[in-house]
Scaffold this motif. Sequence first.
Motif: not given
Lengths: 358, 470
Positions: A214-215, A217-223, A226, A256, B19, B317, B328, B331-332, B335
């Motif tokens: 979950v974390l 995916n948030i960090l990478r922008g992969d909604i 999710l 992470a 992305l 973090f 980063r 991006t957060i 998202t």
Amino acid sequence: MEETAAKPRRSGGGGRQCCICHERRPALKRPKTLEQIATFLLRLHEKSCCINRSTEMLALKICRECFYAVFEEEIHQVIVENQLFKPGERIGIGASGGKDSTVLAYVLSELNKRHNYGLDLFLLSVDEGITGYRDDSLETVKRNEVQYGLPLKIVSYKDLYGWTMDEIVKMIGLKNNCTFCGVFRRQALDRGAALLKVDKLATGHNADDIAETVLLNILRGDIASLNHVFTYAYFKKLDYFSTECIYSPNAYRGFAREFIKDLERIRPRAILDIIKSGEDFRIATSTKMPEQGTCERCGYISSQKWCKACVLLEGLNRGMPKLGIGRSRGLNSNQMKTDKPTSRTKSIESKQCGSLDF
Amino acid sequence: MACNGSACQSGCYKNGDELAAPEEGGAAAASNSNSNSSSNGSGNNLCVKCKVKEPFTVAGGGGGEDGRFCAECFRSNLFGKFRHAVTSNAMIGPTDNVLVAFSGGPASRVALQFVHELQYKAQKNFDASRDRSLPVFGVGVAFVDESAAHLPSSDKAMDQAIEDVKSLVLELSPPAKELHHFPIESICSGDSSDQREKLKEVLNAVTDATGKEDFLVHLRMLALQKIASENGYTRVVLGSCTSRIACHVISATVKGRGYSLPADIQYVDARWEAPVVLPLHDCLAQELNMLCHLDGLKTIELPYEPQSTINSLISSFVALLQEENPSRESTIVRTAGKLTPFAFNRIPEINDTNVPLATRRRQKRSSLKLNGSISSESFCPMCYSPLIQSKVQALDTPEASKTNSYIFGSSCCSSCRFQILPQDPLCMEHFYSHLPPPLVARASSGNAHDIRSLREHIQDYLLLDSDNEQ
């Protein structure tokens, strides 16, 4: 834990016996684990009732037998409540040889017998071809096959793709190797499942893995991912067992993981809270979801012209290790610019079950 | 590639899965080939925007921004982001009275500066215009003094800090701005010593360090709203920047607040009587720091001890991640921006004909963006986060023993119940009796859920009987 002479029928709360059977002496030495289990149990039922959550409840003392019983019962409840299986289904159990998947194999086969799920169980293992890591754990899986009487299928990268991870790392180094392995493994599991003709794949992903994903995916922008994070295999971990892949020291996932470890030290229930948050996320329907097609090269499901594995393989075979790494490069470059979700998402979506990309 | 390829050592997923599109403001793009000092071709270094002046560099490396913009373009780029946020979200209209929350830190300092510049320009336009049709919005500054929560007694460093704030605000004129120095205990009832006492009691009742920190944040918002309502302010401006929002995304996720997260991270939050707006939403902390440095904007450091909480863990973090990849934080936030916001995440439409038509039209346009937003009827009285409607509260105590504090507690979200509210019923009573009146008022304004009795079959699943000592 203190050991006292067993006193029969002492009521719960401040007792020194196993809080469940009140007879046997507590045997488990890891209150943190139990707090997690208790918290998990409480959370599982939070939706239907509000439990007065005094902290005493969480300082459970539990004997080994009751622990097994609780754990197995908990998994049974998850299976039943979420209607995970139907009688007659063929279920592949993703087996790495690690503690999680061994436990999974054992418990599933036990519960299958005990509660008559009527399932045909199989062990499915992936051999990435990493000497000194995978070959050891595969021995464990072979033993599981004998111990639990579950037929085993091993799919190897060598057979499927013509490359072992050792060979890949020799060629591309240690920076993007995890990308290759992840893409290949997902397809390998899928292909193995197809070979076995299984209806569903069960994995031993635990709460920590899910929280971590979950974390990430948030960090990478992969909604889009999710949405799919929630595997039905909601197994609570027993111990933190980390045999890291020998190639992993630089993996981004390490950031992470470290964070989650620190977090858990401060607030153990945070792991479950991350999962809860993920479940409660409301993703706008306008978010573009990938379209399902087939790969021109191998026929596997793909949202692009070629599936990710084929793109990567092409790169390997042509001596162009960066093909498919990074954005707007390689064969699918035009599409990659406009479609935000990647083939990674598509294969998660296309699966009928929760074989997840971790 | 969003990642600074050559420098980054981690074997991260730097493939199509990444992305994030490189942001102008934040990414240390691979195009940064003409960066930092001692490389080839000194004459090649030009500001990427005006292509005339040389970019400025910060000694020791300023990270993503270093060596890209000249000072002028950097400043105008940053102000541009601010102004774009304000206009496209109809944050500040000519008839508004804006309260800027000032903490002393660089982000709120820049927010204050930019709002001041906006007001100054509006004033000049007003003075120059013939018909004087468009009034100039008013600006006030709020400084919520939390020393009672952090420091044992009156503190010289704190007194000095307050004096510094006063003189800072004085300098930001014309137009003149009123400063509201608001000790946080003032939201409690009673006279000033009562108030300090109550605040201490209520804070001590919260045993979880993170819970205490978050509780203080909720009180701070109460204070800001109180200042706003008592002084006729129609907007509250916070200096929350991308970096802060990114941390909030992670911390909300980690606290199980995934449902309400979108409510806190939009440009506009109109849950409150005076809607809260975030004009620095798209600016990175690093950029804001740099601007303060460049322009000599004075910031004020408060003499509080840093606490070790989940929030501070997350800050470190995120800072670590940002170092590894300068896009980063963006991006957060991007998202999380894909999560569906709530109906209150826009400025409510004005039907007042006294407000200029252009302003009303702009608001209509911005509100169209939020199609499909969620309406939520009930809120947690503690943190004011929207609650999932389907959650049914069934409690195992008889109707008769349901005290007000019990009802309050049960109408709170699970996160607040865990990290803020005392577990012991007696402590809870005590805590509740000392809560500031505005908090208490929220719970009784029709928020209380129906109390249903516990369904029998759930009992089987519980390991322990409900504690019998009740």
